[in-house]
Design a protein around this motif. Sequence first.
Motif, PDB file in Angstrom:
ATOM      1  N   ILE A 196     -13.598  98.483  62.177  1.00  0.00           N
ATOM      2  CA  ILE A 196     -14.997  98.056  62.285  1.00  0.00           C
ATOM      3  C   ILE A 196     -15.316  97.003  61.229  1.00  0.00           C
ATOM      4  CG2 ILE A 196     -17.383  98.814  61.947  1.00  0.00           C
ATOM      5  CD1 ILE A 196     -16.627 101.418  63.328  1.00  0.00           C
ATOM      6  N   ILE A 197     -14.892  97.230  59.995  1.00  0.00           N
ATOM      7  CA  ILE A 197     -15.151  96.264  58.923  1.00  0.00           C
ATOM      8  C   ILE A 197     -14.435  94.946  59.219  1.00  0.00           C
ATOM      9  CG2 ILE A 197     -14.717  95.768  56.486  1.00  0.00           C
ATOM     10  CD1 ILE A 197     -15.225  98.745  55.949  1.00  0.00           C
ATOM     11  N   GLY A 198     -13.218  95.002  59.728  1.00  0.00           N
ATOM     12  CA  GLY A 198     -12.484  93.793  60.071  1.00  0.00           C
ATOM     13  C   GLY A 198     -13.165  92.994  61.170  1.00  0.00           C
ATOM     14  N   VAL A 199     -13.666  93.679  62.190  1.00  0.00           N
ATOM     15  CA  VAL A 199     -14.359  92.983  63.282  1.00  0.00           C
ATOM     16  C   VAL A 199     -15.649  92.345  62.774  1.00  0.00           C
ATOM     17  CG1 VAL A 199     -15.607  93.368  65.447  1.00  0.00           C
ATOM     18  CG2 VAL A 199     -13.325  94.303  65.154  1.00  0.00           C
ATOM     19  N   VAL A 200     -16.389  93.052  61.926  1.00  0.00           N
ATOM     20  CA  VAL A 200     -17.634  92.495  61.379  1.00  0.00           C
ATOM     21  C   VAL A 200     -17.335  91.256  60.544  1.00  0.00           C
ATOM     22  CG1 VAL A 200     -19.504  92.943  59.737  1.00  0.00           C
ATOM     23  CG2 VAL A 200     -18.953  94.627  61.480  1.00  0.00           C
ATOM     24  N   LEU A 201     -16.310  91.313  59.698  1.00  0.00           N
ATOM     25  CA  LEU A 201     -15.956  90.154  58.880  1.00  0.00           C
ATOM     26  C   LEU A 201     -15.475  88.990  59.741  1.00  0.00           C
ATOM     27  CD1 LEU A 201     -14.164  91.818  55.845  1.00  0.00           C
ATOM     28  CD2 LEU A 201     -16.404  90.722  55.882  1.00  0.00           C
ATOM     29  N   PHE A 238      -8.667 104.312  59.635  1.00  0.00           N
ATOM     30  CA  PHE A 238      -8.283 103.210  60.519  1.00  0.00           C
ATOM     31  C   PHE A 238      -9.476 102.709  61.318  1.00  0.00           C
ATOM     32  CE2 PHE A 238      -3.572 104.560  60.777  1.00  0.00           C
ATOM     33  CZ  PHE A 238      -3.269 103.757  59.706  1.00  0.00           C
ATOM     34  N   PHE A 239     -10.289 103.621  61.821  1.00  0.00           N
ATOM     35  CA  PHE A 239     -11.455 103.245  62.613  1.00  0.00           C
ATOM     36  C   PHE A 239     -12.449 102.469  61.757  1.00  0.00           C
ATOM     37  CE2 PHE A 239     -15.553 104.323  64.661  1.00  0.00           C
ATOM     38  CZ  PHE A 239     -15.313 103.719  65.885  1.00  0.00           C
ATOM     39  N   LEU A 240     -12.713 102.942  60.567  1.00  0.00           N
ATOM     40  CA  LEU A 240     -13.628 102.247  59.665  1.00  0.00           C
ATOM     41  C   LEU A 240     -13.070 100.872  59.266  1.00  0.00           C
ATOM     42  CD1 LEU A 240     -16.311 102.592  58.113  1.00  0.00           C
ATOM     43  CD2 LEU A 240     -14.966 103.451  56.206  1.00  0.00           C
TER      44      LEU A 240
END
Length: 77
Positions: free
Chosen positions: A37-42, A32-34
């Motif tokens: 992070i990927i969602g925020v970066v995208l 979930f944490f990873l």
Amino acid sequence: MQRFLNKLIPFVLFGIAIVAFIFGIMLLAYLFFLGAIIGVVLFIASWIRSKFFPSKTLTKASKRTGRTFDADDWKKP
């Protein structure tokens, strides 16, 4: 000795189950944490792209052609 092992085995299995459950919860939390992070970066990359590099072509609203039937026309009097 056999009687001692018969009493000890449920505790060992219960301990293994607890460790497996905790490991699963930790793995799920890391996933979930990873994913966050990927969602925020995208999201940030998409926001920067739309803010600083807007689309050159403007989309024009097209008017639909054809007949429009009102729903009241089909009711029986």
